[in-house]
Scaffold this motif. Structure first.
Motif, PDB file in Angstrom:
ATOM      1  N   LEU A  27       0.809  -1.085  -0.001  1.00 41.18           N
ATOM      2  CA  LEU A  27      -0.065  -0.077  -0.079  1.00 41.18           C
ATOM      3  C   LEU A  27       0.777   1.428  -0.046  1.00 41.18           C
ATOM      4  O   LEU A  27       0.643   2.140  -0.858  1.00 41.18           O
ATOM      5  N   LEU A  28       1.789   1.535   0.813  1.00 40.55           N
ATOM      6  CA  LEU A  28       2.807   2.580   0.811  1.00 40.55           C
ATOM      7  C   LEU A  28       3.500   2.699  -0.622  1.00 40.55           C
ATOM      8  O   LEU A  28       3.805   3.726  -1.015  1.00 40.55           O
ATOM      9  N   LEU A  29       4.050   1.582  -1.091  1.00 40.91           N
ATOM     10  CA  LEU A  29       4.527   1.662  -2.375  1.00 40.91           C
ATOM     11  C   LEU A  29       3.729   2.097  -3.559  1.00 40.91           C
ATOM     12  O   LEU A  29       4.072   2.728  -4.340  1.00 40.91           O
ATOM     13  N   GLU A  30       2.411   1.358  -3.615  1.00 41.16           N
ATOM     14  CA  GLU A  30       1.355   1.887  -4.493  1.00 41.16           C
ATOM     15  C   GLU A  30       1.125   3.426  -4.477  1.00 41.16           C
ATOM     16  O   GLU A  30       1.140   4.071  -5.493  1.00 41.16           O
ATOM     17  N   ALA A  31       1.061   3.858  -3.101  1.00 45.94           N
ATOM     18  CA  ALA A  31       0.663   5.471  -3.156  1.00 45.94           C
ATOM     19  C   ALA A  31       2.022   6.280  -3.498  1.00 45.94           C
ATOM     20  O   ALA A  31       1.739   7.300  -4.133  1.00 45.94           O
ATOM     21  N   ALA A  32       3.154   5.582  -3.258  1.00 43.63           N
ATOM     22  CA  ALA A  32       4.496   6.640  -3.613  1.00 43.63           C
ATOM     23  C   ALA A  32       4.902   6.127  -5.273  1.00 43.63           C
ATOM     24  O   ALA A  32       5.578   7.068  -5.499  1.00 43.63           O
ATOM     25  N   CYS A  33       4.675   5.056  -5.760  1.00 41.19           N
ATOM     26  CA  CYS A  33       4.683   4.850  -7.097  1.00 41.19           C
ATOM     27  C   CYS A  33       3.624   4.643  -7.906  1.00 41.19           C
ATOM     28  O   CYS A  33       3.301   3.535  -8.546  1.00 41.19           O
ATOM     29  N   PRO A  34       2.857   5.809  -8.052  1.00 38.01           N
ATOM     30  CA  PRO A  34       1.459   5.733  -8.920  1.00 38.01           C
ATOM     31  C   PRO A  34       1.936   5.090 -10.540  1.00 38.01           C
ATOM     32  O   PRO A  34       0.928   5.113 -11.104  1.00 38.01           O
ATOM     33  N   GLU A  35       3.117   5.755 -11.183  1.00 37.49           N
ATOM     34  CA  GLU A  35       3.444   5.167 -12.394  1.00 37.49           C
ATOM     35  C   GLU A  35       3.580   3.822 -12.685  1.00 37.49           C
ATOM     36  O   GLU A  35       3.893   3.197 -13.693  1.00 37.49           O
ATOM     37  N   THR A  36       3.743   2.924 -11.409  1.00 35.71           N
ATOM     38  CA  THR A  36       4.252   1.583 -11.379  1.00 35.71           C
ATOM     39  C   THR A  36       2.957   0.672 -11.322  1.00 35.71           C
ATOM     40  O   THR A  36       2.312   0.902 -10.185  1.00 35.71           O
ATOM     41  N   PRO A  37       2.549  -0.274 -12.187  1.00 33.25           N
ATOM     42  CA  PRO A  37       1.638  -0.916 -11.931  1.00 33.25           C
ATOM     43  C   PRO A  37       1.556  -1.805 -10.745  1.00 33.25           C
ATOM     44  O   PRO A  37       2.765  -2.253 -10.223  1.00 33.25           O
ATOM     45  N   PRO A  38       0.472  -2.042  -9.684  1.00 33.06           N
ATOM     46  CA  PRO A  38       0.617  -2.716  -8.452  1.00 33.06           C
ATOM     47  C   PRO A  38       1.189  -4.112  -8.768  1.00 33.06           C
ATOM     48  O   PRO A  38       1.827  -4.735  -7.830  1.00 33.06           O
ATOM     49  N   GLY A  39       0.967  -4.657  -9.973  1.00 35.20           N
ATOM     50  CA  GLY A  39       1.335  -6.168 -10.030  1.00 35.20           C
ATOM     51  C   GLY A  39       2.815  -6.324 -10.171  1.00 35.20           C
ATOM     52  O   GLY A  39       3.459  -7.215  -9.685  1.00 35.20           O
ATOM     53  N   VAL A  40       3.594  -5.147 -10.653  1.00 31.41           N
ATOM     54  CA  VAL A  40       4.832  -5.153 -10.698  1.00 31.41           C
ATOM     55  C   VAL A  40       5.560  -4.786  -9.477  1.00 31.41           C
ATOM     56  O   VAL A  40       6.619  -5.431  -8.925  1.00 31.41           O
ATOM     57  N   LEU A  41       4.768  -4.020  -8.567  1.00 31.11           N
ATOM     58  CA  LEU A  41       5.499  -3.550  -7.327  1.00 31.11           C
ATOM     59  C   LEU A  41       5.458  -5.049  -6.271  1.00 31.11           C
ATOM     60  O   LEU A  41       6.419  -5.247  -5.654  1.00 31.11           O
ATOM     61  N   ALA A  42       4.270  -5.787  -6.642  1.00 29.74           N
ATOM     62  CA  ALA A  42       4.269  -7.039  -5.591  1.00 29.74           C
ATOM     63  C   ALA A  42       5.348  -7.869  -6.101  1.00 29.74           C
ATOM     64  O   ALA A  42       5.549  -8.715  -5.559  1.00 29.74           O
ATOM     65  N   ARG A  43       5.670  -7.869  -7.425  1.00 29.10           N
ATOM     66  CA  ARG A  43       6.911  -8.867  -7.856  1.00 29.10           C
ATOM     67  C   ARG A  43       8.340  -8.243  -7.733  1.00 29.10           C
ATOM     68  O   ARG A  43       9.266  -9.042  -7.936  1.00 29.10           O
ATOM     69  N   TRP A  44       8.486  -7.137  -6.906  1.00 26.38           N
ATOM     70  CA  TRP A  44       9.855  -6.703  -6.819  1.00 26.38           C
ATOM     71  C   TRP A  44      10.327  -7.582  -5.413  1.00 26.38           C
ATOM     72  O   TRP A  44       9.648  -8.152  -4.865  1.00 26.38           O
ATOM     73  N   SER A  45      11.599  -8.061  -5.634  1.00 31.11           N
ATOM     74  CA  SER A  45      12.219  -8.583  -4.518  1.00 31.11           C
ATOM     75  C   SER A  45      12.093  -7.982  -3.308  1.00 31.11           C
ATOM     76  O   SER A  45      11.877  -6.826  -3.312  1.00 31.11           O
ATOM     77  N   VAL A  46      12.140  -8.973  -2.103  1.00 26.47           N
ATOM     78  CA  VAL A  46      12.115  -8.195  -0.778  1.00 26.47           C
ATOM     79  C   VAL A  46      12.964  -7.069  -0.713  1.00 26.47           C
ATOM     80  O   VAL A  46      12.743  -5.887   0.009  1.00 26.47           O
ATOM     81  N   GLY A  47      14.301  -7.572  -1.096  1.00 29.13           N
ATOM     82  CA  GLY A  47      15.320  -6.240  -1.001  1.00 29.13           C
ATOM     83  C   GLY A  47      14.950  -5.278  -1.816  1.00 29.13           C
ATOM     84  O   GLY A  47      15.283  -3.828  -1.154  1.00 29.13           O
ATOM     85  N   GLN A  48      14.464  -5.302  -2.928  1.00 29.85           N
ATOM     86  CA  GLN A  48      14.154  -4.118  -3.698  1.00 29.85           C
ATOM     87  C   GLN A  48      12.820  -3.216  -3.213  1.00 29.85           C
ATOM     88  O   GLN A  48      12.997  -1.982  -3.062  1.00 29.85           O
ATOM     89  N   ARG A  49      11.952  -4.023  -2.421  1.00 29.17           N
ATOM     90  CA  ARG A  49      11.082  -3.450  -1.766  1.00 29.17           C
ATOM     91  C   ARG A  49      11.424  -2.511  -0.695  1.00 29.17           C
ATOM     92  O   ARG A  49      11.055  -1.386  -0.315  1.00 29.17           O
ATOM     93  N   ASP A  50      12.538  -3.143   0.153  1.00 25.21           N
ATOM     94  CA  ASP A  50      12.757  -2.727   1.559  1.00 25.21           C
ATOM     95  C   ASP A  50      13.807  -1.431   1.188  1.00 25.21           C
ATOM     96  O   ASP A  50      13.709  -0.543   1.927  1.00 25.21           O
ATOM     97  N   ALA A  51      14.387  -1.570   0.066  1.00 19.79           N
ATOM     98  CA  ALA A  51      15.073  -0.329  -0.273  1.00 19.79           C
ATOM     99  C   ALA A  51      14.377   0.959  -0.625  1.00 19.79           C
ATOM    100  O   ALA A  51      14.761   2.042  -0.084  1.00 19.79           O
TER     101      ALA A  51
END
Length: 244
Positions: A27-51
């Motif tokens: 939810l945080l990433l979706e709000a901060a990255c509106p240009e990126t589809p939610p499905g793409v954000l969900a497939r980021w590795s845990v390290g990419q997400r945490d960074a």
């Protein structure tokens, strides 16, 4: 990715209250990255997400992180103070989508865990059950002596080899803090979880902010949107006057 306004962060907090930690992170990433589809954000590795969450947290609350930990030997409360840069792992290239590994007579193909996998672990009864679910989801193929085998048939040393390669490929997902108790000199290590740390901060901030909204609404009749539009310093000054 962009920083979130007070109103946006408050909205994420409200929607995330009944969610799992993995879903709160998304939810945080979706709000901060509106240009990126939610499905793409969900497939980021845990390290990419945490960074990304570490950057978002720094923009929201500053570079300094503070917390408390209990010493496992004497239960003394130990203060933790460090900067975001101290736990930020630099990684020049994105990790590949899949990894090949040969361990003994096993040949494996796997991918790194992502938010979908962590969400699937929420109902696991323990560490071993979670490890089994993670292997089943992330191992794409496993062969022993040229024949396909299930992840449940993999020996512990093969599972350990997979975990070790995952950690090397996605180091931001495995940030460990070295702690030292000033009372008894006990030394231990803890895994730092940016999701729970950031969410606890957001929760405390949201409750303070809503109290300020209530105070100013009671004193001046302002709507929530009007209060949130104020800078933190101006809002605090009005709260002090209304409470004084």
């Amino acid at each position: 990715m962009r920083a979130l306004s007070s109103g946006e962060l408050l909205d994420v907090w409200e929607r995330g209250l009944p969610q799992t930690p993995a879903r709160r992170a998304l939810l945080l990433l979706e709000a901060a990255c509106p240009e990126t589809p939610p499905g793409v954000l969900a497939r980021w590795s845990v390290g990419q997400r945490d960074a990304a969450l570490l950057n978002l947290r720094e923009w929201a609350f500053g570079a300094r992180l503070s917390s408390l930990a209990a010493c496992p030997a004497c239960a003394e409360r130990v203060e933790l103070n460090f900067d975001a840069s101290d736990i930020r792992v630099s990684q020049d290239v994105e990790p590949p989508e899949t990894f090949a590994l040969a361990s003994g007579d096993h040949e494996l193909l796997f991918r790194l865990p992502d938010s979908r996998d962590l969400d699937a672990l929420a109902g696991c009864a323990g560490v071993e059950a979670a490890r089994a679910v993670l292997l089943e989801r992330c191992v794409l193929s496993a062969r022993r002596g040229g024949k396909e085998v299930s992840t449940g048939e993999l020996p512990p040393e093969v599972g350990a080899a997979i975990a070790e390669q995952m950690e090397r490929a996605d180091p931001q997902a495995d940030v460990v803090l070295d702690l030292n108790c000033p009372q008894c000199d006990c030394r231990w290590r803890v895994l730092f979880d940016i999701v729970s740390f950031f969410w606890d901060e957001i929760h405390a901030w949201a409750k303070r902010l809503l109290r300020e909204v209530h105070i100013l609404a009671s004193a001046y009749g302002w709507r929530e949107s009007e209060t949130l539009a104020l800078s933190p310093w101006r809002r605090r000054f009005y709260v002090e006057m209304a409470s004084g």
